[in-house]
Design a protein around this motif. Structure first.
Motif, short mmCIF file in Angstrom:
data_model
loop_
_atom_site.label_atom_id
_atom_site.label_comp_id
_atom_site.label_asym_id
_atom_site.label_seq_id
_atom_site.Cartn_x
_atom_site.Cartn_y
_atom_site.Cartn_z
N LEU A 9 127.30 -71.20 69.00
CA LEU A 9 128.16 -70.01 69.14
C LEU A 9 127.38 -68.92 69.78
O LEU A 9 127.47 -68.54 70.84
CB LEU A 9 128.91 -69.54 67.93
N ASN A 10 126.12 -68.69 69.29
CA ASN A 10 125.04 -67.78 69.58
C ASN A 10 123.82 -68.07 69.79
O ASN A 10 122.82 -67.16 69.57
CB ASN A 10 125.28 -66.20 68.70
N PHE A 11 123.59 -69.33 69.88
CA PHE A 11 122.17 -69.86 69.88
C PHE A 11 122.03 -71.01 71.00
O PHE A 11 122.99 -71.90 71.04
CB PHE A 11 121.58 -70.03 68.57
N ILE A 12 120.72 -71.23 71.41
CA ILE A 12 120.53 -72.42 72.23
C ILE A 12 119.19 -72.99 71.67
O ILE A 12 118.19 -72.32 71.33
CB ILE A 12 120.28 -72.26 73.66
N THR A 13 118.93 -74.16 71.39
CA THR A 13 117.71 -74.71 70.89
C THR A 13 117.39 -75.65 72.13
O THR A 13 117.89 -76.46 72.26
CB THR A 13 117.84 -75.62 69.52
N VAL A 14 115.96 -75.26 72.29
CA VAL A 14 115.04 -76.05 73.28
C VAL A 14 114.15 -76.78 72.74
O VAL A 14 113.38 -76.45 72.07
CB VAL A 14 114.76 -75.07 74.37
N LYS A 15 114.00 -78.17 73.34
CA LYS A 15 112.76 -79.12 72.87
C LYS A 15 111.97 -79.31 74.09
O LYS A 15 112.53 -79.69 75.08
CB LYS A 15 113.43 -80.25 72.28
N TYR A 27 108.86 -68.65 76.44
CA TYR A 27 109.99 -69.12 77.34
C TYR A 27 110.68 -67.86 78.00
O TYR A 27 110.42 -66.73 77.69
CB TYR A 27 111.40 -69.60 76.44
N SER A 28 111.38 -68.17 79.03
CA SER A 28 112.09 -67.16 79.93
C SER A 28 113.34 -67.31 79.96
O SER A 28 113.82 -68.35 80.09
CB SER A 28 111.43 -66.96 81.20
N LEU A 29 114.49 -66.56 79.69
CA LEU A 29 115.77 -66.34 79.56
C LEU A 29 116.43 -65.86 80.44
O LEU A 29 116.21 -64.56 80.87
CB LEU A 29 116.27 -65.93 78.29
N ASN A 30 117.32 -66.73 81.51
CA ASN A 30 117.83 -66.08 82.74
C ASN A 30 116.85 -65.20 83.74
O ASN A 30 117.14 -63.97 84.25
CB ASN A 30 119.03 -65.05 82.52
N GLY A 31 115.63 -65.62 83.67
CA GLY A 31 114.67 -64.86 84.68
C GLY A 31 114.06 -63.70 84.35
O GLY A 31 113.22 -63.15 85.03
N GLY A 32 114.15 -63.40 83.06
CA GLY A 32 113.55 -62.39 82.14
C GLY A 32 112.19 -62.64 81.92
O GLY A 32 111.58 -63.50 82.45
N LEU A 47 122.62 -64.69 71.37
CA LEU A 47 123.42 -64.97 72.50
C LEU A 47 124.80 -64.73 72.41
O LEU A 47 125.34 -64.73 71.30
CB LEU A 47 123.02 -66.22 73.10
N ASN A 48 125.37 -64.62 73.83
CA ASN A 48 127.04 -64.54 73.69
C ASN A 48 127.75 -65.81 73.54
O ASN A 48 127.03 -66.86 74.41
CB ASN A 48 127.30 -63.75 74.91
N PRO A 49 128.85 -65.80 72.90
CA PRO A 49 129.52 -67.20 73.13
C PRO A 49 129.99 -67.45 74.55
O PRO A 49 130.27 -66.61 75.42
CB PRO A 49 131.03 -66.92 72.12
N ASN A 50 130.22 -68.86 74.73
CA ASN A 50 130.72 -69.32 75.90
C ASN A 50 130.21 -68.61 77.39
O ASN A 50 130.80 -68.30 78.05
CB ASN A 50 132.10 -69.16 76.21
N THR A 51 128.59 -68.72 77.11
CA THR A 51 127.98 -67.91 78.34
C THR A 51 126.85 -69.01 78.63
O THR A 51 126.18 -69.85 77.94
CB THR A 51 127.47 -66.80 78.02
N GLN A 52 126.83 -69.28 80.16
CA GLN A 52 125.66 -70.21 80.55
C GLN A 52 124.50 -69.39 80.55
O GLN A 52 124.46 -68.32 81.27
CB GLN A 52 125.98 -70.66 81.75
N TYR A 74 119.73 -75.44 82.17
CA TYR A 74 120.85 -74.74 81.67
C TYR A 74 121.80 -75.07 80.71
O TYR A 74 122.00 -76.18 80.41
CB TYR A 74 121.86 -74.69 83.04
N GLY A 75 121.86 -73.94 79.98
CA GLY A 75 122.51 -74.53 78.54
C GLY A 75 123.76 -73.35 78.40
O GLY A 75 123.53 -72.52 78.84
N THR A 76 124.80 -74.02 77.88
CA THR A 76 126.19 -73.09 77.45
C THR A 76 126.27 -72.77 76.05
O THR A 76 126.23 -74.01 75.40
CB THR A 76 127.33 -73.53 78.39
N THR A 77 126.63 -71.60 75.45
CA THR A 77 126.66 -71.48 74.22
C THR A 77 128.18 -72.09 74.02
O THR A 77 129.18 -71.96 75.00
CB THR A 77 126.55 -70.03 73.72
N LYS A 78 128.32 -72.30 72.64
CA LYS A 78 129.93 -72.61 72.54
C LYS A 78 130.91 -71.65 72.68
O LYS A 78 130.42 -70.45 72.38
CB LYS A 78 130.04 -73.16 71.07
#
Length: 97
Positions: A9-15, A27-32, A47-52, A74-78
């Motif tokens: 809902l509010n997280f993404i896990t990367v490997k 890591y850089s999120l959305n070009g930040g 992170l915000n829900p339902n957001t890529q 690219y990942g989208t939260t639930k």
């Protein structure tokens, strides 16, 4: 190799995997800006829900001190759960949920 391992809902896990020993991971999120993290699996929270989101990772090789940057993944939260009605309800009718 960089993969999206999980999303909630509010997280993404990367490997990621690297062919050399590394001493720094960011890591850089959305070009930040670059954010320090550790390990070959990391979780980005708040992170915000339902957001890529677009995510890049960079690592520094221990021996040479040189940085290598990944491409974007690219990942989208639930999305949050929603109640939808089936059928027509008129004023005065009630239902139990």
């Amino acid at each position: 190799m960089l993969i999206l391992q999980n999303a909630g809902l509010n997280f993404i896990t990367v490997k990621y995997s690297a062919d050399k020993d590394t001493d720094w991971v960011q890591y850089s999120l959305n070009g930040g800006g670059w954010v320090d993290t550790e390990g070959n699996t990391y979780t980005i929270s708040n992170l915000n829900p339902n957001t890529q989101y677009s995510i890049r990772t960079r690592i520094r090789a221990t021996a040479s001190g040189l940085w290598t940057e990944s491409g974007y993944i690219y990942g989208t939260t639930k999305d949050i759960a929603k109640i939808t009605s089936v059928g027509n309800f008129e004023h005065g009718n009630s239902t139990n949920v």
